[in-house]
Enzyme design. Structure first.
Site, PDB file in Angstrom:
ATOM      1  N   ASN A  13      39.835  42.671  42.136  1.00 26.87           N
ATOM      2  CA  ASN A  13      41.222  42.243  42.309  1.00 26.87           C
ATOM      3  C   ASN A  13      42.079  43.387  41.807  1.00 26.87           C
ATOM      4  O   ASN A  13      42.228  43.565  40.603  1.00 26.87           O
ATOM      5  CB  ASN A  13      41.476  40.958  41.492  1.00 26.87           C
ATOM      6  N   LYS A  15      45.220  43.859  42.028  1.00 26.76           N
ATOM      7  CA  LYS A  15      46.572  43.470  41.581  1.00 26.76           C
ATOM      8  C   LYS A  15      47.611  44.438  42.169  1.00 26.76           C
ATOM      9  O   LYS A  15      47.445  44.865  43.300  1.00 26.76           O
ATOM     10  CB  LYS A  15      46.613  43.408  40.053  1.00 26.76           C
ATOM     11  N   HIS A  98      45.812  32.685  41.720  1.00 25.82           N
ATOM     12  CA  HIS A  98      45.569  33.523  40.536  1.00 25.82           C
ATOM     13  C   HIS A  98      46.575  33.156  39.437  1.00 25.82           C
ATOM     14  O   HIS A  98      47.727  32.831  39.727  1.00 25.82           O
ATOM     15  CB  HIS A  98      45.699  35.005  40.899  1.00 25.82           C
ATOM     16  N   GLU A 100      48.237  34.880  37.510  1.00 21.79           N
ATOM     17  CA  GLU A 100      49.480  35.671  37.499  1.00 21.79           C
ATOM     18  C   GLU A 100      50.469  35.129  38.522  1.00 21.79           C
ATOM     19  O   GLU A 100      51.684  35.193  38.311  1.00 21.79           O
ATOM     20  CB  GLU A 100      49.148  37.160  37.740  1.00 21.79           C
ATOM     21  N   GLU A 170      38.811  31.645  35.600  1.00 28.58           N
ATOM     22  CA  GLU A 170      39.457  32.734  34.887  1.00 28.58           C
ATOM     23  C   GLU A 170      40.269  32.186  33.716  1.00 28.58           C
ATOM     24  O   GLU A 170      41.420  31.763  33.898  1.00 28.58           O
ATOM     25  CB  GLU A 170      40.386  33.495  35.832  1.00 28.58           C
ATOM     26  N   GLY A 176      42.871  40.643  31.521  1.00 33.36           N
ATOM     27  CA  GLY A 176      43.569  41.883  31.182  1.00 33.36           C
ATOM     28  C   GLY A 176      43.775  42.093  29.694  1.00 33.36           C
ATOM     29  O   GLY A 176      44.540  42.962  29.288  1.00 33.36           O
ATOM     30  N   SER A 216      38.340  40.143  32.054  1.00 32.90           N
ATOM     31  CA  SER A 216      37.768  41.269  31.305  1.00 32.90           C
ATOM     32  C   SER A 216      36.258  41.395  31.470  1.00 32.90           C
ATOM     33  O   SER A 216      35.563  41.793  30.536  1.00 32.90           O
ATOM     34  CB  SER A 216      38.162  41.188  29.823  1.00 32.90           C
TER      35      SER A 216
HETATM   36  P1  PGA Z   1      40.696  41.572  34.342  1.00 36.84           P
HETATM   37  O1  PGA Z   1      41.367  40.701  35.510  1.00 36.84           O
HETATM   38  O2  PGA Z   1      39.289  41.856  34.776  1.00 36.84           O
HETATM   39  O3  PGA Z   1      41.533  42.832  34.271  1.00 36.84           O
HETATM   40  O4  PGA Z   1      40.759  40.773  33.102  1.00 36.84           O
HETATM   41  C1  PGA Z   1      40.638  39.690  36.160  1.00 36.84           C
HETATM   42  C2  PGA Z   1      41.528  38.992  37.157  1.00 36.84           C
HETATM   43  O5  PGA Z   1      42.708  38.793  36.884  1.00 36.84           O
HETATM   44  O6  PGA Z   1      41.076  38.613  38.256  1.00 36.84           O
END
Ligand code: PGA
Length: 255
Positions: A13, A15, A98, A100, A170, A176, A216
């Site tokens: 992903n 982003k 997601h 976000e 998630e 992140g 992460s």
């Molecule tokens: P990350 O993001 O691996 O940077 O924690 C995962 C995601 O948001 O899909």
């Protein structure tokens, strides 16, 4: 339940990262490293990178996805992209719900469900995201919450259509942040999702469902997470922007 009946899927992903030129470079870097993968590999990229990504992955084992889509086919929805626009380009996957999108752009369980429906109607494979905030985990309501998110998102989805859905667990506090759920925590919630799907459909549907962990996941912790009985893959943010790290995760998922 037999994990080997399910597809292992590692999806990047990206982003809001990478211009088209940078996207091409990143894919060229990933391609040789994952060509022998024994799992499905997908890159979900910003809309403006889709053309380049589709071109660069032609004839490879890498699938291409978008990071969202709208529920209407067309109309006055400034800034949105429809599922049909994605399939018309050859895009195969889309991330829906997601955290976000939910946190910064006001998406709710109800709009997530509408987007899931539209994506399925267009023939896209959906990576549906669910997960709790830290406060919710501390309140002890993770299982209830994730189960409810799953139920609402899958409203009106048939058992046949479910085959096109991957659910990504998630935990928002792990995205992140460099904080990862422990392998046990990840597995526990993935098992709740599977149980929820069993209640909604049946045991075969639950057994066939690919569930990813995201938050992460990196080259170092991937193996332990992916070895868990209910974790079938990963949705990878930060580490998907680094070819060697992403390839290491793909290797860890290969069976
Ligand atoms: P990350 O993001 O691996 O940077 O924690 C995962 C995601 O948001 O899909």
């Amino acid at each position: 339940m037999n994990k080997n009946l399910r597809k292992a899927v590692i999806a990047g992903n990206w982003k809001m990262n990478k211009t088209p030129a940078e996207a091409k470079e990143l894919i060229e870097g990933i391609k040789p490293l994952v060509k022998d993968a024994d799992c499905d590999v997908v890159v979900c990229v910003p809309y403006v990178d889709l053309s380049v990504a589709l071109e660069a992955t032609k004839g490879t084992n890498i699938g291409v996805g978008a990071e969202n889509c709208h529920w209407e086919k067309s109309g006055a929805f400034t800034g949105e992209i429809s599922a049909d626009m994605l399939t018309s380009m050859g895009v195969q996957y889309v991330i829906i719900g997601h955290s976000e999108r939910r946190t910064y752009f006001g998406e709710t369980d109800v709009t997530v469900n509408k987007r899931v429906r539209a994506a399925l109607d267009s023939g896209l494979n959906v990576i549906l995201c669910v997960g709790e905030y830290l406060e919710q985990r501390e309140q002890g309501i993770t299982a209830e919450l994730v189960s409810m998110q799953t139920k609402i998102a899958l409203g009106g989805v048939s058992k046949e259509e479910l085959k096109k859905i991957i659910i990504a667990y998630e935990p928002v506090w792990a995205i992140g942040t460099g904080k990862t759920a422990t392998a046990e925590q990840a597995n526990e919630v993935c098992a709740v999702i599977r149980e929820t799907v069993k209640d909604l459909y049946d045991a075969a549907a639950a057994e066939g469902l690919t569930i990813q962990y995201g938050g992460s996941m990196n080259a170092k912790n991937a193996k332990e997470l992916l070895d868990q009985p209910d974790v079938d893959g990963g949705l990878i943010g930060g580490a998907s922007l680094k070819p060697a790290d992403f390839a290491e995760i793909v290797k860890a998922a290969s069976r």
